[in-house]
Write an enzyme that holds these catalytic residues in place. Structure first.
Site, mmCIF file in Angstrom:
data_model
loop_
_atom_site.group_PDB
_atom_site.id
_atom_site.type_symbol
_atom_site.label_atom_id
_atom_site.label_comp_id
_atom_site.label_asym_id
_atom_site.label_seq_id
_atom_site.Cartn_x
_atom_site.Cartn_y
_atom_site.Cartn_z
ATOM 1 N N HIS A 82 -11.751 -8.039 -3.180
ATOM 2 C CA HIS A 82 -12.036 -6.900 -2.301
ATOM 3 C C HIS A 82 -13.174 -6.091 -2.883
ATOM 4 O O HIS A 82 -13.203 -5.810 -4.076
ATOM 5 C CB HIS A 82 -10.812 -6.000 -2.150
ATOM 6 C CG HIS A 82 -11.090 -4.756 -1.362
ATOM 7 N ND1 HIS A 82 -11.192 -4.754 0.007
ATOM 8 C CD2 HIS A 82 -11.332 -3.478 -1.760
ATOM 9 C CE1 HIS A 82 -11.468 -3.525 0.433
ATOM 10 N NE2 HIS A 82 -11.561 -2.734 -0.622
ATOM 11 N N ASP A 161 -0.742 3.665 6.423
ATOM 12 C CA ASP A 161 -2.054 3.973 5.860
ATOM 13 C C ASP A 161 -3.040 4.348 6.959
ATOM 14 O O ASP A 161 -3.803 5.309 6.835
ATOM 15 C CB ASP A 161 -2.596 2.786 5.061
ATOM 16 C CG ASP A 161 -4.058 2.977 4.691
ATOM 17 O OD1 ASP A 161 -4.354 3.943 3.975
ATOM 18 O OD2 ASP A 161 -4.892 2.185 5.143
ATOM 19 N N ARG A 168 -6.086 12.401 6.939
ATOM 20 C CA ARG A 168 -6.861 12.837 5.769
ATOM 21 C C ARG A 168 -8.323 13.049 6.131
ATOM 22 O O ARG A 168 -8.989 13.937 5.605
ATOM 23 C CB ARG A 168 -6.749 11.792 4.650
ATOM 24 C CG ARG A 168 -5.381 11.763 3.977
ATOM 25 C CD ARG A 168 -5.189 10.496 3.142
ATOM 26 N NE ARG A 168 -6.298 10.317 2.216
ATOM 27 C CZ ARG A 168 -6.804 9.132 1.878
ATOM 28 N NH1 ARG A 168 -6.308 8.018 2.390
ATOM 29 N NH2 ARG A 168 -7.799 9.058 1.023
ATOM 30 N N SER A 183 -4.465 3.623 -0.350
ATOM 31 C CA SER A 183 -4.951 3.154 0.948
ATOM 32 C C SER A 183 -5.542 1.754 0.832
ATOM 33 O O SER A 183 -5.204 0.850 1.605
ATOM 34 C CB SER A 183 -6.006 4.132 1.477
ATOM 35 O OG SER A 183 -6.595 3.643 2.654
ATOM 36 N N LYS A 187 -3.318 -2.377 1.914
ATOM 37 C CA LYS A 187 -3.775 -3.449 2.809
ATOM 38 C C LYS A 187 -3.937 -4.772 2.058
ATOM 39 O O LYS A 187 -3.634 -5.832 2.587
ATOM 40 C CB LYS A 187 -5.081 -3.037 3.496
ATOM 41 C CG LYS A 187 -4.910 -1.865 4.465
ATOM 42 C CD LYS A 187 -6.156 -1.558 5.248
ATOM 43 C CE LYS A 187 -7.198 -0.843 4.433
ATOM 44 N NZ LYS A 187 -6.846 0.553 4.125
#
Length: 433
Positions: A82, A161, A168, A183, A187
């Site tokens: 990621h 999330d 937020r 967050s 995922k």
């Protein structure tokens, strides 16, 4: 249990229990806890922070708020990768085939982009016919058969999330390290990989502008992954200038393919090998970093990694001729050069401004409903430390407008030319395990 008491406890610096965190996440996801109480708690977290244990529990609660992807039918140790995002970041298209070329399964769930260029899926769709929507059975079969598949995220992953981030975003609590880390990791953990390598960007084109903040985020995410049973490694890499020389969609696919064919775009090549080496180490295919790096580098040279990309495209219905002949990829109508005004050396390139210039061309989305133009983009000719003479091209804009004034202006704003040569910033700042 009352939400009021949980807010007071965190406001006063207390550590929330597992039960209290799950009460909040479950209640907010179901709509039983109102926005005003959820925003009060996130603001308390913003100021008071969270312990490692709290952050891991919050992340797991967000994972448990929706579906998780079961990849247990895939043979071997699945490693995911990621990136926290950047300009010209086409590393996935190099790392996936590289890692697959040494037999490690890469089951990549990706998304679309909202910003300066498309996301991974948008870029892949530059290739005619390529399908990113597939059944779970097709996805697993492709990974088992070819060691690599890239698909759109399916199912309802971490809905807590999604809901919490939207809150937020409008209550000035995005910039909270535990909330950002939770967050991102919720995922990734819901996506089913056994181990994760994170590419955490730092600099002008990154979400985290300072190295200190980038390192704090990397440590937070590594702690979450390891505390929740997923071996996680973070590589902190520089984003004070675009990665590689291409920014866009089809042109980023082109540059990734060229790297897999052995082209020496050194920053892009180095970062891809670094991330791929850590992925294969997590999968325990090699006994040392040096051994992994050398084997992967050999597969860049001998064509095995490029063949893995071709196989991915063919298996997902894409026109492989577009990779064999890169001139067949989508192209813009005009090539517009943006030239230097003075002699000197490139001192700075504001990566974010280059990204915005690409978005103005149509390479990205300002809103989620915008359509991506796969053929437009930017080719950089000069990077930090390079010598420049007046009237020499800094970049070429690939545009469907003859004179894309907004993009030209943004590129000129991005480049700073100085009298004295400076060294390019280090590409890899730190590895956190």
């Amino acid at each position: 249990m009352r939400m009021y008491d949980i807010i007071v406890k965190k406001r006063d610096g207390g550590e929330l229990t597992e039960e209290e965190i799950y009460f909040f996440i479950e209640g907010y996801t179901k709509g039983e806890i109102p926005d005003y109480q959820a925003s009060a708690l996130t603001m308390a977290i913003y100021f008071q922070g969270m312990s490692q244990k709290e952050t891991a529990t919050l992340t797991q609660a967000m994972v448990d708020s929706g579906e998780t992807i079961d990849l247990s039918q895939i043979e071997g140790h699945i490693v995911d990768k990621h990136s926290t995002g950047g300009v010209g970041d086409k590393v996935t298209f190099i790392v996936g085939p590289l890692v697959a070329s040494v037999g490690v399964p890469v089951a990549k769930m990706s998304g679309r982009g909202l910003g300066h260029t498309g996301g991974t899926l948008d870029k892949l769709e530059s290739i005619e016919g390529l399908q990113i929507e597939m059944t779970k059975e097709q996805f697993i079969n492709n990974v088992n058969q070819h060691k690599l598949a890239v698909a759109g995220q399916t199912g309802n992953l971490a809905p807590a999330d999604k809901k919490l981030y939207a809150l937020r975003d409008v209550t000035a609590t995005v910039d909270s390290m535990p909330l950002i880390a939770g967050s991102i990791m919720s995922k990734k953990l819901a996506s089913g990989a056994d181990s994760i390598v994170l590419d955490v960007k730092t600099g002008s084109g990154a979400f985290m502008k300072s190295l200190e903040d980038s390192e704090a985020l990397a440590r937070e995410m590594v702690n979450i992954g390891n505390n929740l049973g997923r071996h996680t490694v973070a590589v902190i890499s520089d984003m004070n200038q675009p990665l590689g020389y291409e920014v866009g969609n089809a042109n980023e696919i082109k540059e990734a393919a060229q790297i897999l064919q052995g082209k020496k775009v050194m920053d892009l090549r180095e970062l891809s090998l670094e991330i791929a080496a850590h992925m294969t180490l997590l999968a325990e295919v090699f006994s040392s970093y040096e051994e992994a790096y050398q084997a992967l580098e050999a597969n860049l040279e001998n064509g095995k990694a490029f063949n893995a990309l071709r196989t991915l495209i063919e298996a997902q219905g894409g026109n492989v001729d577009m990779i064999d002949d890169l001139n067949k990829l989508p192209q813009a109508k005009y090539a517009v050069e943006v030239k230097a005004d003075t002699d000197g050396f490139v001192k700075e390139i504001d990566a974010e401004s280059i990204g915005v210039a690409a978005m103005y061309l149509g390479a990205g989305r300002a809103t989620k409903d915008d359509e991506i133009n796969h053929g437009v983009g930017i080719t950089l000719h000069k990077k930090i430390g390079d010598k420049v003479t007046a009237s020499e091209p800094l970049v070429t804009l690939h545009s469907d407008q003859e004179q894309p004034e907004a993009s030209i202006s943004k590129v000129k704003e991005a480049y700073t030319i100085a009298d004295e040569k400076i060294e390019a910033p280090a590409l890899i700042h730190k590895v956190i395990k």
